[in-house]
Design a protein around this motif. Sequence first.
Motif, mmCIF file in Angstrom:
data_model
loop_
_atom_site.group_PDB
_atom_site.id
_atom_site.type_symbol
_atom_site.label_atom_id
_atom_site.label_comp_id
_atom_site.label_asym_id
_atom_site.label_seq_id
_atom_site.Cartn_x
_atom_site.Cartn_y
_atom_site.Cartn_z
ATOM 1 N N ARG A 155 36.615 77.668 38.724
ATOM 2 C CA ARG A 155 36.628 76.815 39.847
ATOM 3 C C ARG A 155 35.270 77.024 40.735
ATOM 4 N NH1 ARG A 155 41.814 79.315 39.246
ATOM 5 N NH2 ARG A 155 43.454 77.824 38.762
ATOM 6 N N GLU A 156 34.409 76.950 40.179
ATOM 7 C CA GLU A 156 33.246 77.042 40.923
ATOM 8 C C GLU A 156 32.315 75.748 40.973
ATOM 9 O OE1 GLU A 156 31.515 81.767 40.430
ATOM 10 O OE2 GLU A 156 30.967 80.005 38.970
ATOM 11 N N GLY A 157 31.591 75.584 41.966
ATOM 12 C CA GLY A 157 30.805 74.299 42.065
ATOM 13 C C GLY A 157 29.539 74.498 41.577
ATOM 14 N N ILE A 158 29.150 73.638 40.636
ATOM 15 C CA ILE A 158 27.682 73.937 39.939
ATOM 16 C C ILE A 158 26.700 72.834 40.547
ATOM 17 C CG2 ILE A 158 26.632 74.057 37.704
ATOM 18 C CD1 ILE A 158 28.622 76.186 38.077
ATOM 19 N N LEU A 159 25.717 73.517 41.207
ATOM 20 C CA LEU A 159 24.833 72.473 41.881
ATOM 21 C C LEU A 159 23.732 72.061 40.902
ATOM 22 C CD1 LEU A 159 24.305 71.046 44.508
ATOM 23 C CD2 LEU A 159 22.859 72.959 45.093
ATOM 24 N N SER A 160 23.326 70.861 40.346
ATOM 25 C CA SER A 160 22.239 70.346 39.535
ATOM 26 C C SER A 160 21.269 69.444 40.208
ATOM 27 C CB SER A 160 22.816 69.563 38.280
ATOM 28 O OG SER A 160 23.654 70.575 37.845
ATOM 29 N N LEU A 161 19.904 69.469 39.430
ATOM 30 C CA LEU A 161 18.921 68.752 40.039
ATOM 31 C C LEU A 161 18.772 67.328 39.381
ATOM 32 C CD1 LEU A 161 16.363 68.726 42.039
ATOM 33 C CD2 LEU A 161 14.959 69.613 40.120
ATOM 34 N N LYS A 162 19.000 66.408 40.367
ATOM 35 C CA LYS A 162 19.124 64.963 39.754
ATOM 36 C C LYS A 162 17.537 64.452 39.519
ATOM 37 C CE LYS A 162 21.762 62.097 41.312
ATOM 38 N NZ LYS A 162 22.720 61.186 42.356
ATOM 39 N N LYS A 163 16.728 64.650 40.484
ATOM 40 C CA LYS A 163 15.462 64.161 40.527
ATOM 41 C C LYS A 163 14.298 65.564 40.773
ATOM 42 C CE LYS A 163 16.530 59.413 42.410
ATOM 43 N NZ LYS A 163 16.164 58.629 43.483
ATOM 44 N N ALA A 197 20.837 73.384 36.297
ATOM 45 C CA ALA A 197 21.841 73.955 37.232
ATOM 46 C C ALA A 197 20.629 74.670 38.067
ATOM 47 C CB ALA A 197 22.900 74.737 36.763
ATOM 48 N N VAL A 198 20.896 74.684 39.316
ATOM 49 C CA VAL A 198 19.892 75.341 40.272
ATOM 50 C C VAL A 198 20.644 76.264 41.307
ATOM 51 C CG1 VAL A 198 18.119 73.482 40.435
ATOM 52 C CG2 VAL A 198 20.004 73.497 41.996
ATOM 53 N N GLY A 199 22.245 76.176 41.319
ATOM 54 C CA GLY A 199 22.920 77.065 42.025
ATOM 55 C C GLY A 199 24.356 76.902 42.132
ATOM 56 N N PRO A 236 12.607 76.324 43.082
ATOM 57 C CA PRO A 236 11.317 76.220 43.136
ATOM 58 C C PRO A 236 11.069 74.792 42.617
ATOM 59 C CG PRO A 236 12.204 77.220 41.063
ATOM 60 C CD PRO A 236 13.258 77.207 42.014
ATOM 61 N N GLU A 237 9.997 74.220 43.016
ATOM 62 C CA GLU A 237 9.779 72.818 42.808
ATOM 63 C C GLU A 237 9.379 72.411 41.367
ATOM 64 O OE1 GLU A 237 6.100 71.268 44.409
ATOM 65 O OE2 GLU A 237 4.928 73.178 43.993
ATOM 66 N N SER A 238 9.106 73.327 40.561
ATOM 67 C CA SER A 238 9.068 73.180 38.931
ATOM 68 C C SER A 238 10.501 73.127 38.265
ATOM 69 C CB SER A 238 8.268 74.445 38.519
ATOM 70 O OG SER A 238 8.792 75.613 38.689
ATOM 71 N N ALA A 239 11.557 73.346 38.826
ATOM 72 C CA ALA A 239 12.804 73.138 38.343
ATOM 73 C C ALA A 239 12.836 71.832 37.557
ATOM 74 C CB ALA A 239 14.022 73.314 39.212
ATOM 75 N N GLN A 240 13.569 71.890 36.549
ATOM 76 C CA GLN A 240 13.573 70.708 35.343
ATOM 77 C C GLN A 240 14.723 69.920 36.015
ATOM 78 O OE1 GLN A 240 11.297 70.006 33.178
ATOM 79 N NE2 GLN A 240 10.277 71.847 33.763
#
Length: 567
Positions: free
Chosen positions: A102-110, A63-65, A55-59
């Motif tokens: 051993r997972e890849g954590i996807l985070s929001l930078k902007k 972590a988004v995925g 969602p666009e409201s993610a801070q």
Amino acid sequence: MDREAREHYSVVIQAKDMAGQVGGLSGSTTVNITLTDVNDNPPRFPQKHYQLYVPESAQVGSAVGKIKANDADTGSNADMTYSIINGDGIGIFSISTDKETREGILSLKKPLNYEKKKSYTLNIEGANTHLDFRFSHLGPFKDATTLKIIVGDVDEPPLFSMPSYIMEVYENAKVGTVVGTVLAQDPDSANSLVRYFIDYNAEDDRFFNIDANTGSIKTTKVLDREETPWYNITVAASENDNPGLLSHVTVGIRVLDVNDNPPELAREYDIVVCENSKPGQVIHTISATDKDDFANGPRFNFFLDEHLSINPNFTLKDNEDNTASILTRRRRFSRTIQDVYYLPIMISDGGIPSLSSSSTLTIRVCACERDGRVRTCHPEAFLSSTGLSTGALIAILLCVIILLVIVVLFITLRRSKKEPLIISEEDVRENVVTYDDEGGGEEDTEAFDITALRNPSAAEELKYRRDIRPEVQLTPRHQTLSTLESIDVQEFIKQRLAEADLDPSVPPYDSLQTYAYEGQRSEAGSISSLDSATTQSDQDYQYLGDWGPEFKKLAELYGEMESERTT
């Protein structure tokens, strides 16, 4: 052998004697064999394409995925790192590795904005961190996959045009002066109207308000930079369709200075001038301060008031460095003549327009040593040159007061015990008779004893005062009875008056002597007017008019009385 295919083996070993011939003995044992792992398997993603909804409201920073690649090896041979190697979202997202899972954590930078971009594509690679070059011929020990991120539309709060605002306003501005304007818009496609308000705490003084529709900030009170030079307020914005969604922004308001404070002395100065000062000698240096900003304060100018006469004792010199010196104009000062002097001065600042103020310096005259050190400034120092200390002066003063008290008591006691001055009780000079009944007129001769007048020989005896000793004793003069009877009363009084003037034994102050004797009957008769109102008189009063203006009123009165009798 392939550990990934089979890791454990069991081998039975038998030993025989007699070279294995018949009749020999034998024994056996089992050997368990475990294969150790080597990094001979690269990581592999289960899928070549993945899809993720954010969602666009993610801070930002959250972590988004998650994503994971599989490795058949174990232990450190299975360790790997994830990285984004390509894609249009490489600047929006970041990926890190969780060493435990051993997972890849996807985070929001902007922050995401659905209205600007609805999806992103990322190429993610997973690679082993510990390589065994003996098996490098088996191929690259890494794998890649494609991740598509879909941005979800969310009803967002209004978005301000700037992360923070800085505004300026002059102090003493009128109430309602516009300070500045903030702007916020609905980032969603609906583009709803936005309303503004200032988020005040309950205890805050409200110096500003904001137009709810335009975002224009105005003053509600007159501002004073010297009291509060800076204000920080928080402005909130909300959509009309969804008031619960709020966004906030900080607004800093700087109050600009206006030259509204005149300069003043930096502190209260205790200025001392020595009695032995010389002309042109600097006795003190003063400085000034200004509550206004530096642009409206220094440089300060010091000068004397031109409307006042020239001070003959002191003058002022501007040092042109925001200080001034006090100088003497004449030689020597004396505390006995004047111990305090006053010097009015003027101070102006460098603002536009310039402001000035007046102050009065108090200068005390003190006794100083030759090197200029102050010895004393107290008034009791004036008497120290006589050699008398303060204690001695107090003792002398007490003695004088005691003597004065004794003298006053002595005089008071003398007056309270004072005896009559005249020895004789028959002296009629101070005999006062008081009675309340009405007198009988001229014919009454019993109210007062006039024997002393009818028989002057009774008062002939000389009487002396008891409070003084006469230096000369006068010999009493006795006259025969026939001589006294033949003396007229008026002549008798004159004789007694002459004796009193020449007698040193009589009281040294004025003496009142009363004689209630009219003398012998006159041939002209009585001139009393007591019974004139009841007696018919033939007296003609016309001659009173000839006596002049002084008797005019008297002539008119008697003329009226005459006319009444006639009528």
